[in-house]
Scaffold this active site. Structure first.
Site, mmCIF file in Angstrom:
data_model
loop_
_atom_site.group_PDB
_atom_site.id
_atom_site.type_symbol
_atom_site.label_atom_id
_atom_site.label_comp_id
_atom_site.label_asym_id
_atom_site.label_seq_id
_atom_site.Cartn_x
_atom_site.Cartn_y
_atom_site.Cartn_z
ATOM 1 N N ASP A 161 0.856 -1.189 0.000
ATOM 2 C CA ASP A 161 0.000 0.000 0.000
ATOM 3 C C ASP A 161 0.890 1.236 0.000
ATOM 4 O O ASP A 161 2.076 1.162 0.348
ATOM 5 C CB ASP A 161 -0.922 0.036 1.231
ATOM 6 C CG ASP A 161 -1.879 1.227 1.192
ATOM 7 O OD1 ASP A 161 -2.530 1.441 0.156
ATOM 8 O OD2 ASP A 161 -1.952 1.973 2.189
ATOM 9 N N SER A 162 0.304 2.369 -0.354
ATOM 10 C CA SER A 162 1.052 3.627 -0.290
ATOM 11 C C SER A 162 1.480 3.928 1.150
ATOM 12 O O SER A 162 2.464 4.619 1.366
ATOM 13 C CB SER A 162 0.188 4.770 -0.819
ATOM 14 O OG SER A 162 -0.984 4.869 -0.039
ATOM 15 N N CYS A 202 -4.161 -1.476 -2.319
ATOM 16 C CA CYS A 202 -4.295 -0.031 -2.507
ATOM 17 C C CYS A 202 -5.118 0.158 -3.771
ATOM 18 O O CYS A 202 -4.723 -0.316 -4.850
ATOM 19 C CB CYS A 202 -2.905 0.575 -2.674
ATOM 20 S SG CYS A 202 -2.885 2.317 -3.115
ATOM 21 N N GLU A 258 -3.585 9.073 7.790
ATOM 22 C CA GLU A 258 -2.117 8.959 7.857
ATOM 23 C C GLU A 258 -1.557 9.796 9.019
ATOM 24 O O GLU A 258 -0.542 9.449 9.600
ATOM 25 C CB GLU A 258 -1.474 9.411 6.533
ATOM 26 C CG GLU A 258 -1.633 8.419 5.382
ATOM 27 C CD GLU A 258 -0.663 7.219 5.441
ATOM 28 O OE1 GLU A 258 0.531 7.424 5.676
ATOM 29 O OE2 GLU A 258 -1.130 6.090 5.243
ATOM 30 N N CYS A 275 -11.212 2.687 -0.644
ATOM 31 C CA CYS A 275 -9.861 3.120 -0.303
ATOM 32 C C CYS A 275 -9.533 2.408 0.999
ATOM 33 O O CYS A 275 -10.342 2.432 1.945
ATOM 34 C CB CYS A 275 -9.794 4.628 -0.113
ATOM 35 S SG CYS A 275 -8.198 5.168 0.551
ATOM 36 N N THR A 276 -8.384 1.774 1.032
ATOM 37 C CA THR A 276 -8.099 0.901 2.180
ATOM 38 C C THR A 276 -7.823 1.672 3.470
ATOM 39 O O THR A 276 -7.761 1.077 4.535
ATOM 40 C CB THR A 276 -6.922 -0.032 1.844
ATOM 41 O OG1 THR A 276 -5.792 0.756 1.427
ATOM 42 C CG2 THR A 276 -7.299 -0.999 0.745
ATOM 43 N N HIS A 277 -7.668 2.977 3.372
ATOM 44 C CA HIS A 277 -7.524 3.792 4.588
ATOM 45 C C HIS A 277 -8.875 4.071 5.258
ATOM 46 O O HIS A 277 -8.932 4.337 6.459
ATOM 47 C CB HIS A 277 -6.912 5.157 4.259
ATOM 48 C CG HIS A 277 -5.440 5.140 4.013
ATOM 49 N ND1 HIS A 277 -4.885 4.577 2.892
ATOM 50 C CD2 HIS A 277 -4.414 5.637 4.746
ATOM 51 C CE1 HIS A 277 -3.561 4.754 2.943
ATOM 52 N NE2 HIS A 277 -3.258 5.383 4.061
HETATM 53 N N1 DGL Z 1 -5.125 3.347 0.609
HETATM 54 C C1 DGL Z 1 -5.004 3.641 -0.758
HETATM 55 C C2 DGL Z 1 -6.196 3.320 -1.576
HETATM 56 O O1 DGL Z 1 -6.820 2.297 -1.309
HETATM 57 C C3 DGL Z 1 -4.211 4.843 -1.171
HETATM 58 C C4 DGL Z 1 -4.484 6.109 -0.579
HETATM 59 C C5 DGL Z 1 -3.504 7.159 -0.991
HETATM 60 O O2 DGL Z 1 -2.299 6.916 -0.924
HETATM 61 O O3 DGL Z 1 -3.958 8.222 -1.403
HETATM 62 O O4 DGL Z 1 -6.529 4.008 -2.503
#
Ligand code: DGL
Length: 272
Positions: free
Chosen positions: A9-10, A72, A157, A191-193
């Site tokens: 992931d990022s 991600c 983050e 989005c995984t966040h």
């Molecule tokens: N968590 C990521 C996603 O699922 C990336 C979020 C990001 O780096 O902007 O898109």
């Protein structure tokens, strides 16, 4: 040669997916890799996300991963196809890289009764139209509304996702969604966040609307993939080990990662 499963992931977001994968498939060896030094990816161009993701994929191959999951959505939307179609045959023809958009779009239509679904994601994922295109293939009658929530990843983050300040940005986007289409009964956190924001999101979403995150979906899909691909599965090492790598400060990663997953995490910093 036997190898591990790499989860990329990022930043920290992929931990929401990794947690479920580890829970459902505990037997394998895993490496988690967060490109925290360059997160977020969400507002970056196609070229940049592709370049960054490819670098990280190569690093995970160097660390002896045979199978990589891009946990991600932004990387899955902007880099996966080129890596699969162009790079993989040149750099690691016997290895595999999978994304998380396809497994989600294959089943998301089943969650909705009204067939009106909102996709909440980064600007990059929305702009790629990957969800719209893929969902239409599996569920042509589903109505899709996409909403980019560019502040949500930075909130997570920087550990501000449960602060009072987060309410402003959560309410703003949930209101946009519900005002756009009152028939929406399913919100996909693409989005995984975003799962870390669920306590806030629930405050603003009507009670009949369900909120879906991807961890369970991706873990089940990986399990299914490994059943269908014994040639890949048999080449995965099975000692139940986990290693965490970050491109940024490793002590800080270990502390922050605990917000996502309540286990002891000792990350190592890695140079690209
Ligand atoms: N968590 C990521 C996603 O699922 C990336 C979020 C990001 O780096 O902007 O898109």
């Amino acid at each position: 040669m036997e190898g591990k499963i790499g989860i990329f992931d990022s930043g920290y977001g992929g931990l929401t997916v990794f947690k479920e994968i580890k829970h459902q498939l505990p037997q394998y060896d895993y490496i988690y890799f967060g490109d925290n030094a360059r997160a977020p990816y969400g507002n970056r161009s196609f070229e940049t996300v592709y370049e960054y993701t490819l670098q990280c994929v190569k690093k995970l191959f160097d660390l002896n991963c045979n199978l990589i999951i891009l946990a991600c959505n932004t990387a899955s939307a902007k880099a996966l196809r080129t890596i699969q179609q162009k790079d993989l045959s040149l750099i690691a023809p016997n290895k595999r890289v999978l994304g998380i958009i396809r497994p989600t779009t294959e089943i998301i239509g089943n969650f909705s009764k009204t067939k009106h679904i909102a996709i909440l994601a980064t600007h990059g994922t929305v702009q790629s139209k990957s969800y719209e295109i893929e969902i239409q293939k599996f569920f042509p009658k589903v109505n899709i509304y996409q909403e980019a929530c560019p502040m949500w990843v930075p909130l997570v983050e920087y550990n501000e996702h449960l602060s009072d300040g987060a309410d402003y940005f959560v309410k703003q986007h949930i209101n946009n969604v519900m005002q756009h289409d009152k028939n929406i009964d399913t919100i996909l956190l693409a989005c995984t966040h975003y799962p870390l924001l669920i306590p806030k999101i629930k405050q603003y979403v009507p009670t009949n609307v369900q909120i879906i995150s991807q961890g369970d979906i991706v873990a089940k899909s990986l399990s299914d993939y490994l059943n269908r691909h014994p040639e890949i599965e048999s080449e995965l090492s099975k000692n139940q080990s986990i290693k965490f790598y970050t491109t940024d400060d490793s002590d800080w990663f270990s502390v922050q990662a605990r917000l996502f997953w309540d286990i002891t995490i000792n990350a190592e910093k890695i140079e690209l």
